[in-house]
Design a protein around this motif. Structure first.
Motif, mmCIF file in Angstrom:
data_model
loop_
_atom_site.group_PDB
_atom_site.id
_atom_site.type_symbol
_atom_site.label_atom_id
_atom_site.label_comp_id
_atom_site.label_asym_id
_atom_site.label_seq_id
_atom_site.Cartn_x
_atom_site.Cartn_y
_atom_site.Cartn_z
ATOM 1 N N LEU A 1 0.825 -1.212 0.000
ATOM 2 C CA LEU A 1 0.000 0.000 0.000
ATOM 3 C C LEU A 1 0.862 1.267 0.000
ATOM 4 C CD1 LEU A 1 -2.701 -1.163 2.557
ATOM 5 C CD2 LEU A 1 -3.027 -0.838 0.085
ATOM 6 N N ASP B 1 1.054 3.954 -3.077
ATOM 7 C CA ASP B 1 0.743 5.355 -2.798
ATOM 8 C C ASP B 1 1.864 6.260 -3.291
ATOM 9 O OD1 ASP B 1 -1.025 7.285 -1.803
ATOM 10 O OD2 ASP B 1 -0.164 7.233 0.203
ATOM 11 N N VAL C 1 -8.606 -3.059 0.889
ATOM 12 C CA VAL C 1 -8.368 -1.616 0.915
ATOM 13 C C VAL C 1 -8.705 -1.011 -0.444
ATOM 14 C CG1 VAL C 1 -6.590 0.183 1.072
ATOM 15 C CG2 VAL C 1 -6.663 -1.648 2.781
ATOM 16 N N ASN D 1 -11.553 1.800 -0.769
ATOM 17 C CA ASN D 1 -10.696 2.957 -0.550
ATOM 18 C C ASN D 1 -11.426 4.279 -0.347
ATOM 19 O OD1 ASN D 1 -8.591 5.195 -1.666
ATOM 20 N ND2 ASN D 1 -7.626 3.570 -0.471
ATOM 21 N N ILE E 1 -12.782 4.222 3.214
ATOM 22 C CA ILE E 1 -11.667 4.194 4.170
ATOM 23 C C ILE E 1 -11.032 5.574 4.280
ATOM 24 C CG2 ILE E 1 -9.322 3.306 4.518
ATOM 25 C CD1 ILE E 1 -10.397 0.609 3.316
ATOM 26 N N ASP E 2 -10.739 6.194 3.136
ATOM 27 C CA ASP E 2 -10.106 7.508 3.168
ATOM 28 C C ASP E 2 -11.021 8.561 3.790
ATOM 29 O OD1 ASP E 2 -7.827 6.445 2.088
ATOM 30 O OD2 ASP E 2 -7.993 7.480 0.155
ATOM 31 N N ILE F 1 -10.757 8.063 7.586
ATOM 32 C CA ILE F 1 -9.471 8.540 8.107
ATOM 33 C C ILE F 1 -9.460 10.064 8.114
ATOM 34 C CG2 ILE F 1 -6.978 8.647 7.709
ATOM 35 C CD1 ILE F 1 -7.251 5.780 6.490
ATOM 36 N N LEU G 1 -5.813 13.885 5.165
ATOM 37 C CA LEU G 1 -5.291 12.597 4.700
ATOM 38 C C LEU G 1 -3.983 12.789 3.933
ATOM 39 C CD1 LEU G 1 -5.968 9.537 4.506
ATOM 40 C CD2 LEU G 1 -7.043 10.060 2.311
ATOM 41 N N ARG H 1 -0.411 6.655 6.617
ATOM 42 C CA ARG H 1 -1.595 6.543 5.763
ATOM 43 C C ARG H 1 -1.805 5.081 5.335
ATOM 44 N NH1 ARG H 1 -0.677 10.816 2.859
ATOM 45 N NH2 ARG H 1 0.625 9.749 1.343
ATOM 46 N N ARG I 1 -4.989 2.835 6.490
ATOM 47 C CA ARG I 1 -5.875 2.236 5.484
ATOM 48 C C ARG I 1 -6.045 0.740 5.728
ATOM 49 N NH1 ARG I 1 -3.446 5.685 0.409
ATOM 50 N NH2 ARG I 1 -5.033 7.327 0.435
ATOM 51 N N TYR J 1 -9.612 -1.039 7.080
ATOM 52 C CA TYR J 1 -10.235 -2.153 6.356
ATOM 53 C C TYR J 1 -10.441 -3.343 7.300
ATOM 54 C CZ TYR J 1 -11.064 -6.293 3.778
ATOM 55 O OH TYR J 1 -11.629 -7.481 3.388
#
Length: 136
Positions: A15, A19, A51, A55, A58-59, A62, A71, A79, A83, A87
């Motif tokens: 992840l 990213d 995730v 996503n 989830i984002d 967060i 974020l 991050r 994430r 999840y």
């Protein structure tokens, strides 16, 4: 190190890399699986795919619960850890919430800044309180 702990670390690695590269995490995961060595644990596959599938939600969670930080401003590794843990908290029913949070805090301790473990704990605790119904 327990099998699921290793799987979580591997999922965070994928992840995080995705990213940073602006890559699709599932495509990157497929590359890592085809590399064969080291093998990618099934639980890591589940986490990365989960995730990716969830996503946006989830984002959103967060971003809503990361007090004082957007974020985008969070450290990249935090991050990725958040994430993965969000999840697992919300969609992986076979893992106790306390284990998810503890594992995420330990990953933050090993991979991020001195402030990250407490911050990750706080964000995940706030998400847990807001999103997971308590049984009465």
């Amino acid at each position: 190190m327990a099998a699921r702990t290793k799987a979580r670390k591997r999922a965070v690695d994928v992840l995080y890399e995705a990213d940073l590269r602006g890559a699709d995490p599932v495509e990157l995961l497929r590359e890592r699986i085809s590399d064969v060595s080291p093998p990618v644990p099934d639980h890591a596959v589940r986490l990365v795919e989960g995730v990716a599938a969830n996503n946006p939600r989830i984002d959103e969670l967060i971003d809503r619960h990361a007090r004082g930080w957007s974020l985008e401003r969070l450290p990249d590794v935090d991050r990725a850890i958040l994430r993965m843990a969000v999840y697992e908290l919300l969609w992986a029913e076979d893992v106790p919430d306390a284990v998810v949070i503890d594992e995420a805090v330990e990953l933050a301790r090993a991979l991020s800044t001195d402030d990250s473990p407490a911050y990750v704990n706080g964000v995940l605790g706030a998400i847990l309180d807001a999103e997971v119904p308590t049984s009465s």
